[in-house]
Write a protein that holds these residues in place. Structure first.
Motif, PDB file in Angstrom:
ATOM      1  N   PRO B  83      25.830 -10.140  31.414  1.00  0.00           N
ATOM      2  CA  PRO B  83      25.964 -10.817  30.119  1.00  0.00           C
ATOM      3  C   PRO B  83      26.064 -12.320  30.323  1.00  0.00           C
ATOM      4  CG  PRO B  83      28.043  -9.850  30.770  1.00  0.00           C
ATOM      5  CD  PRO B  83      27.048  -9.404  31.776  1.00  0.00           C
ATOM      6  N   GLU B  85      27.605 -16.126  30.308  1.00  0.00           N
ATOM      7  CA  GLU B  85      28.949 -16.530  30.717  1.00  0.00           C
ATOM      8  C   GLU B  85      29.807 -16.897  29.530  1.00  0.00           C
ATOM      9  OE1 GLU B  85      28.755 -19.595  33.621  1.00  0.00           O
ATOM     10  OE2 GLU B  85      27.365 -18.454  34.862  1.00  0.00           O
ATOM     11  N   ARG B  86      29.162 -17.352  28.452  1.00  0.00           N
ATOM     12  CA  ARG B  86      29.931 -17.759  27.277  1.00  0.00           C
ATOM     13  C   ARG B  86      29.340 -17.126  26.043  1.00  0.00           C
ATOM     14  NH1 ARG B  86      29.430 -21.976  30.236  1.00  0.00           N
ATOM     15  NH2 ARG B  86      31.289 -22.884  31.141  1.00  0.00           N
ATOM     16  N   VAL B  90      32.701 -11.316  21.273  1.00  0.00           N
ATOM     17  CA  VAL B  90      32.294 -10.177  22.098  1.00  0.00           C
ATOM     18  C   VAL B  90      32.747  -8.920  21.388  1.00  0.00           C
ATOM     19  CG1 VAL B  90      32.648  -8.989  24.271  1.00  0.00           C
ATOM     20  CG2 VAL B  90      32.404 -11.451  24.246  1.00  0.00           C
ATOM     21  N   LYS B 286      39.738 -13.306  28.467  1.00  0.00           N
ATOM     22  CA  LYS B 286      38.306 -13.100  28.348  1.00  0.00           C
ATOM     23  C   LYS B 286      37.942 -11.762  28.993  1.00  0.00           C
ATOM     24  CE  LYS B 286      37.664 -16.218  32.196  1.00  0.00           C
ATOM     25  NZ  LYS B 286      36.929 -17.294  32.764  1.00  0.00           N
ATOM     26  N   GLN B 298      31.115  -9.785  35.401  1.00  0.00           N
ATOM     27  CA  GLN B 298      30.894 -11.122  34.852  1.00  0.00           C
ATOM     28  C   GLN B 298      31.975 -11.365  33.811  1.00  0.00           C
ATOM     29  OE1 GLN B 298      28.145 -13.524  34.978  1.00  0.00           O
ATOM     30  NE2 GLN B 298      29.411 -14.714  33.621  1.00  0.00           N
ATOM     31  N   VAL B 300      33.345 -13.043  30.640  1.00  0.00           N
ATOM     32  CA  VAL B 300      32.695 -13.704  29.512  1.00  0.00           C
ATOM     33  C   VAL B 300      33.741 -14.518  28.777  1.00  0.00           C
ATOM     34  CG1 VAL B 300      31.408 -13.318  27.391  1.00  0.00           C
ATOM     35  CG2 VAL B 300      31.127 -11.761  29.286  1.00  0.00           C
ATOM     36  N   CYS B 302      35.100 -16.178  25.689  1.00  0.00           N
ATOM     37  CA  CYS B 302      34.761 -16.008  24.286  1.00  0.00           C
ATOM     38  C   CYS B 302      35.934 -16.419  23.428  1.00  0.00           C
ATOM     39  CB  CYS B 302      34.415 -14.553  24.001  1.00  0.00           C
ATOM     40  SG  CYS B 302      35.779 -13.473  24.338  1.00  0.00           S
TER      41      CYS B 302
END
Lengths: 256, 504
Positions: B83, B85-86, B90, B286, B298, B300, B302
């Motif tokens: 996915p 990174e930002r 989500v 996150k 990964q 993320v 958010c």
């Protein structure tokens, strides 16, 4: 005598509308590639946001126009009463109707012109309504909901009549005797199950519905569901041509 | 580029000429019937070389394009399925509710690309997801006003589904909606509850009618009205549809609007890397998305996490430590959502009810509905609290059908005495152990996690309306169309259940 002639005339002209709608609905199942301008538009849509937005605006516009035509005639109802409002709605959609106790039909012609004589009959319920080949949809039916003594409803060849409208017909369950929904491209088997509420139905016409996949079985089940009703279902191909064609192909392959 | 191609063509043309000559020279002296294959290895290698030339030149061109600035090549081999990174929001869980929220978020954003939405789904085959294993019914016959409004709004949505979820140049959505209505049967003890519910439903605008046993017998002659005192029958907006079609319609439209889809599992929530935010929001974390069948993950970054994981939402909140705090604190109250297994049996009965058979729910809890046109029906019942089946797998217990479902079914519909179970499946309810109604809203402790779970069997039918409500909550700050503040997490803290009388 002029009424059947005008209806025939309208029939011929509305078949063009139906063909166009049918082509749009079943475009994915057609074998031939779409015409050049459609392919060009598709090519441009996939590459430019502007073209995509313009096309979505165009479809939004046609939808809004349709919803405007089928809007709720609230003001007419307030000033003229339920029945005249329903009558006016039918005439503005280029349909026709007959008052209870009267024998003459009120129709709107091709250009949408109609005589205002119907205003003379205040507070008379509608008995027969012919909305064949009009763009009535679920929203538009709310204009007819007050007609509790409606006996005949003809929705032949309406491109926007779908299962949800059929489910809404339960408001006429006591009085409706004759229903014609032939040639409507958006009706499927699930909608026909909704007709179970119309226990007073005497005549039902479900001919040539392209949305039904196994017409023979569905007609038998409908007859079981509505035992007092006489069901007309023409225009379906019950022949075994497809099965025979497949057998021949298998035979040829075996020979090879 | 074109000069290279021209050169390649010339080379291959000469290559062709070169390759044909050896075969002509080495034809067998015994005539054309013998093997025409050349026996020299040198010419074979030369043929191979010229055939590979095209491919090698293409690879060379690609390498050169990658080396030039402006290409996205990097020496580190990154998994393309990770996915981003930002993301802004989500959504954990790719069922119908997750995708509905994603669609409505994109629908309500004011500018194109306003919110960056990521939907994380751990199983793209949906083998254990409640959405696709559901019976797919929608009804307005609830006792809580909010539930009735949600169902009405969802039915409205499905009526105009092509307006909402139609994608340009794609096939229109066909939900295969059967407009057959629900039929609830009440015995002597519960008839008064049914009457109360009927008045609530009519007040809310649902088209329901009450039937007496004689009317019932007239309408449905195949029904045995023994013990039935009152029946509630839905006239409009009720029936069943195909949940897979709805899920895919939401997904297709959301992806066309720019929602990013990721196949992975959220295995943890890491503290934010920025120390400034750590001071302000202690529990803002996150999600750590792990790839299937690998250790790669990964994190993320958010702003908002939406818990739409259905039956597995309890696990997600456990990762944050909700439920493992001291008993008297808010952190000590876990999310009361757990998976409960429910069986659905497909039976075949040739003389059963016909096209008019509704989704019948008996007062004993047994339900059945018609499936297709060939005399097949779907039946089941909710087991008692004490006899809940094991939720570690989705195996079906056929003994349960013989003991609990068939007797009631045969009693209610005499034609079902002669039936045959053709198949069955099991699915999870995202069962809210507190009051069997959805939990929608922010969690009091985790101020960036929105909950939309715990619907206990009617998540699918409420999904369009709940998706819109959650999107309003996130983007507008408050409910705008349907007020679902009664479904917030608060009722679990204050121990005030919103019980619904009519659960299957």
């Amino acid at each position: 005598m002029s009424a059947p002639l005008t209806s025939l005339h309208r029939c011929c002209q509305r078949s063009a509308l139906l063909l166009h709608v049918a082509r749009q609905r079943w475009s994915s199942s057609s074998a031939s590639p779409p015409p050049l301008h459609t392919r060009l538009l598709l090519f441009l849509t996939q590459r430019f946001y502007d073209v995509e937005m313009l096309l979505s605006w165009r479809s939004q516009l046609t939808r809004n126009q349709l919803q405007k035509k089928n809007a709720y005639y609230g003001y007419t109802q307030r000033f003229y009463g339920l029945d005249l409002a329903s009558a006016y709605f039918i005439l503005s959609l280029k349909g026709g109707f007959r008052f209870a106790g009267q024998s003459e039909w009120f129709y709107a012609d091709q250009k949408g012109k109609f005589s205002w004589d119907f205003l003379n009959h205040k507070d008379t319920l509608l008995e027969e309504v012919d909305m064949s080949y009009t763009v009535i949809n679920y929203r538009g039916l709310c204009n007819l909901e007050g007609q509790r003594s409606l006996r005949t409803l003809k929705l032949r060849g309406c491109p926007e009549v779908d299962d949800w409208l059929l489910a809404r017909l339960h408001v006429f369950q006591d009085s409706l005797e004759d229903l014609d929904i032939s040639h409507c491209p958006r009706i499927t088997t699930g909608g026909l199950a909704a007709l179970r509420n119309l226990k007073g139905l005497k005549r039902l016409d479900v001919s040539s519905l392209p949305g039904i996949l196994s017409p023979g079985l569905v007609i038998i089940l409908l007859e079981e569901m509505l035992p007092q009703c006489q069901i007309t279902a023409t225009g379906y191909d019950y022949s075994l041509n497809d099965a025979q064609g497949e057998e021949e192909e298998e035979h040829m392959q075996r020979q090879r | 580029m074109s000069a290279w191609r021209l050169r390649v063509k010339l080379r291959s043309a000469t290559g062709l000429l070169v390759s044909t000559r050896p075969t002509q020279r080495h034809t067998s002296p015994y005539g054309p019937l013998t093997l025409c294959r050349s026996l020299s290895t040198g010419s074979h290698l030369r043929n191979e070389f010229f055939k590979d030339l095209e491919a090698q030149l293409a690879a060379f061109r690609k390498k050169a394009a990658d080396a030039l600035p402006g290409s996205s090549w990097s020496p580190l081999q990154i998994n393309p399925n990770l996915p981003p990174e930002r993301a802004d929001i989500v959504i954990v869980g790719g069922g119908v509710l997750g995708w509905s929220i994603a669609y409505w978020l994109k629908q309500k954003e004011m500018v194109r690309g306003g919110v960056r939405v990521l939907v994380v789904e751990k199983d793209p085959t949906y083998s254990q997801a409640s959405t696709v294993l559901s019976a797919g019914g929608i009804r307005q016959q609830f006792s809580l006003l909010e539930n009735i409004h949600l169902s009405l709004a969802s039915a409205d949505f499905m009526r105009n589904i092509n307006e909402h979820l139609g994608v340009l140049n794609e096939d229109p959505v066909d939900l295969q909606f059967n407009q057959s209505g629900y039929l609830f049967l009440a015995s002597e003890e519960v008839a008064h509850i049914m009457e109360e519910n009927y008045s609530t439903q009519r007040y809310a605008g649902a088209k329901v009618s009450l039937l007496s046993p004689t009317q019932l017998k007239q309408k449905f002659p195949w029904l045995n009205t023994d013990g039935v005192v009152l029946a509630s029958y839905g006239l409009e907006n009720e029936g069943w549809f195909d949940p897979w079609t709805l899920l895919n319609a939401f997904r297709r439209k959301a992806i066309s609007m720019g929602v990013i889809q990721c196949c992975g599992e959220v295995t943890g929530l890491l503290p934010p890397s920025d120390t400034k935010t750590e001071k302000l929001n202690i529990l803002t974390k996150k999600p750590r998305v792990q790839m299937p069948n690998s250790l790669e993950y990964q994190p993320v970054e958010c702003a908002i996490v939406v818990n739409a994981a259905g039956a597995f939402s309890g696990k997600l909140t456990e990762m944050l430590g909700i439920g493992s705090g001291p008993k008297d604190s808010i952190a000590g109250i876990p999310l009361p959502v757990e998976p409960r297994k429910r069986y659905v049996y497909v039976v075949h009965c040739p003389d059963g009810p016909g096209l008019d058979s509704p989704f019948l729910i008996d007062y004993s809890g047994v339900y059945f509905r018609r499936e297709g046109l060939g005399g097949n029906y779907i039946a089941g019942v909710s087991p008692e609290e004490a006899e809940e089946p094991d939720t570690s797998n989705l195996e079906v217990d056929y003994q349960f059908f013989e003991e609990k479902v068939w007797p009631c079914l045969a009693h209610r519909v005499p034609a079902f005495e002669k039936l045959k179970v053709t198949s069955a499946w099991a699915g999870f309810y995202d069962y809210n152990t507190f009051d069997q109604n959805g939990i929608i809203g922010i969690h009091p402790l985790i101020n960036n996690m929105y909950l939309a779970t715990g619907f206990s069997g009617h998540g699918l039918q409420h999904s369009p309306a709940v998706g819109r409500a959650v999107a309003e909550l996130i983007l507008d700050g408050n409910f705008k169309t349907i007020d679902l503040s009664n479904f917030s997490f608060r009722r679990i803290l204050t121990q005030e259940p919103m019980l619904e009388i009519n659960i299957v």
